[in-house]
Design a protein around this motif. Structure first.
Motif, PDB file in Angstrom:
ATOM      1  N   MET A  46       8.613   4.439   8.112  1.00 23.62           N
ATOM      2  CA  MET A  46       9.877   4.506   8.850  1.00 23.62           C
ATOM      3  C   MET A  46      10.663   3.207   8.642  1.00 23.62           C
ATOM      4  O   MET A  46      10.105   2.118   8.732  1.00 23.62           O
ATOM      5  CB  MET A  46       9.604   4.715  10.346  1.00 23.62           C
ATOM      6  CG  MET A  46      10.813   5.143  11.129  1.00 23.62           C
ATOM      7  SD  MET A  46      10.571   4.899  12.900  1.00 23.62           S
ATOM      8  CE  MET A  46      11.736   6.060  13.538  1.00 23.62           C
TER       9      MET A  46
ATOM     10  N   CYS B  19      10.546  -0.499  10.513  1.00 27.27           N
ATOM     11  CA  CYS B  19       9.274  -0.642  11.235  1.00 27.27           C
ATOM     12  C   CYS B  19       8.443  -1.688  10.504  1.00 27.27           C
ATOM     13  O   CYS B  19       8.122  -1.533   9.323  1.00 27.27           O
ATOM     14  CB  CYS B  19       8.533   0.688  11.302  1.00 27.27           C
ATOM     15  SG  CYS B  19       6.850   0.504  11.947  1.00 27.27           S
TER      16      CYS B  19
ATOM     17  N   PHE C 163       5.360  -2.501  10.762  1.00 21.41           N
ATOM     18  CA  PHE C 163       4.031  -2.078  10.297  1.00 21.41           C
ATOM     19  C   PHE C 163       4.143  -1.130   9.100  1.00 21.41           C
ATOM     20  O   PHE C 163       3.287  -1.159   8.212  1.00 21.41           O
ATOM     21  CB  PHE C 163       3.231  -1.455  11.441  1.00 21.41           C
ATOM     22  CG  PHE C 163       2.710  -2.474  12.450  1.00 21.41           C
ATOM     23  CD1 PHE C 163       2.923  -3.840  12.277  1.00 21.41           C
ATOM     24  CD2 PHE C 163       1.997  -2.057  13.575  1.00 21.41           C
ATOM     25  CE1 PHE C 163       2.453  -4.777  13.198  1.00 21.41           C
ATOM     26  CE2 PHE C 163       1.508  -2.989  14.496  1.00 21.41           C
ATOM     27  CZ  PHE C 163       1.737  -4.348  14.318  1.00 21.41           C
ATOM     28  N   CYS C 164       5.194  -0.310   9.041  1.00 18.48           N
ATOM     29  CA  CYS C 164       5.423   0.489   7.826  1.00 18.48           C
ATOM     30  C   CYS C 164       5.677  -0.431   6.633  1.00 18.48           C
ATOM     31  O   CYS C 164       5.223  -0.148   5.520  1.00 18.48           O
ATOM     32  CB  CYS C 164       6.581   1.460   8.021  1.00 18.48           C
ATOM     33  SG  CYS C 164       6.167   2.914   9.016  1.00 18.48           S
TER      34      CYS C 164
ATOM     35  N   HIS D 289       3.723   7.125  10.223  1.00 25.23           N
ATOM     36  CA  HIS D 289       4.353   6.481  11.380  1.00 25.23           C
ATOM     37  C   HIS D 289       4.463   7.434  12.569  1.00 25.23           C
ATOM     38  O   HIS D 289       5.006   8.517  12.441  1.00 25.23           O
ATOM     39  CB  HIS D 289       5.766   5.990  11.022  1.00 25.23           C
ATOM     40  CG  HIS D 289       6.471   5.360  12.188  1.00 25.23           C
ATOM     41  ND1 HIS D 289       6.551   3.998  12.363  1.00 25.23           N
ATOM     42  CD2 HIS D 289       7.090   5.909  13.270  1.00 25.23           C
ATOM     43  CE1 HIS D 289       7.192   3.738  13.489  1.00 25.23           C
ATOM     44  NE2 HIS D 289       7.524   4.882  14.059  1.00 25.23           N
TER      45      HIS D 289
ATOM     46  N   HIS E 232       4.715   1.254  16.371  1.00 23.81           N
ATOM     47  CA  HIS E 232       3.962   2.025  15.365  1.00 23.81           C
ATOM     48  C   HIS E 232       2.546   1.963  15.906  1.00 23.81           C
ATOM     49  O   HIS E 232       1.997   0.857  16.087  1.00 23.81           O
ATOM     50  CB  HIS E 232       4.088   1.360  13.985  1.00 23.81           C
ATOM     51  CG  HIS E 232       3.329   2.019  12.882  1.00 23.81           C
ATOM     52  ND1 HIS E 232       3.924   2.386  11.677  1.00 23.81           N
ATOM     53  CD2 HIS E 232       2.025   2.359  12.771  1.00 23.81           C
ATOM     54  CE1 HIS E 232       3.015   2.938  10.883  1.00 23.81           C
ATOM     55  NE2 HIS E 232       1.838   2.926  11.521  1.00 23.81           N
TER      56      HIS E 232
HETATM   57 ZN    ZN Z   1       5.896   2.425  11.222  1.00 29.94          ZN
END
Ligand code: ZN
Ligand code: AMP
Length: 107
Positions: A1, A4, A6-7, A46, A97
């Motif tokens: 995403m 984001c 963490f993405c 995600h 996330h």
């Molecule tokens: Zn994410």
């Protein structure tokens, strides 16, 4: 995403200290550790939080939970460890996330 963090870590757009990776999940060191060992385990797909998990994530979440003790043992947490999932602003969640905190002190 998009947008984001963490993405972006999953896509290797942002560096992280990865300790485990497979086709479903990624585990890396928390940048601001609250314990001698502090890891974050995230799904590669995600979704914002545990409150956003759907039935389609059932197997994935099971795989992640079963991976936690393996990752913890490999990090030296053979005497036990803590897991934490913050959910929503009221639950102290800052990164939206889903992630499982794995924390402890090596034996
Ligand atoms: Zn994410
Ligand atoms: P939470 O409060 O449950 O949303 O936790 C988010 C966690 O992500 C915090 O413990 C942060 O220290 C950690 N964190 C934020 N950005 C990064 C990053 N770029 N690499 C590793 N950990 C991060």
């Amino acid at each position: 995403m998009e947008n984001c963090i963490f993405c972006k870590i999953i896509d290797k757009q942002i560096p992280s200290s990865i300790v485990y990776e497979d086709e479903n999940m990624l585990c890396f060191k928390d940048i601001n550790p609250a314990a001698p060992v502090h890891l974050l385990l995230i799904p590669k797909v995600h979704f914002d939080s545990l409150a956003h998990a759907q039935l389609e994530h059932e197997t994935l979440l099971g795989k992640m939970m079963l991976k936690v003790p393996q990752i913890a043992a490999e990090a030296g947490l053979t005497n036990g460890f803590k897991t934490q999932i913050n959910t929503g602003k009221g639950g102290g969640q800052e990164v939206f996330h889903l992630h499982i905190h794995i924390m402890g002190r090596p034996a």
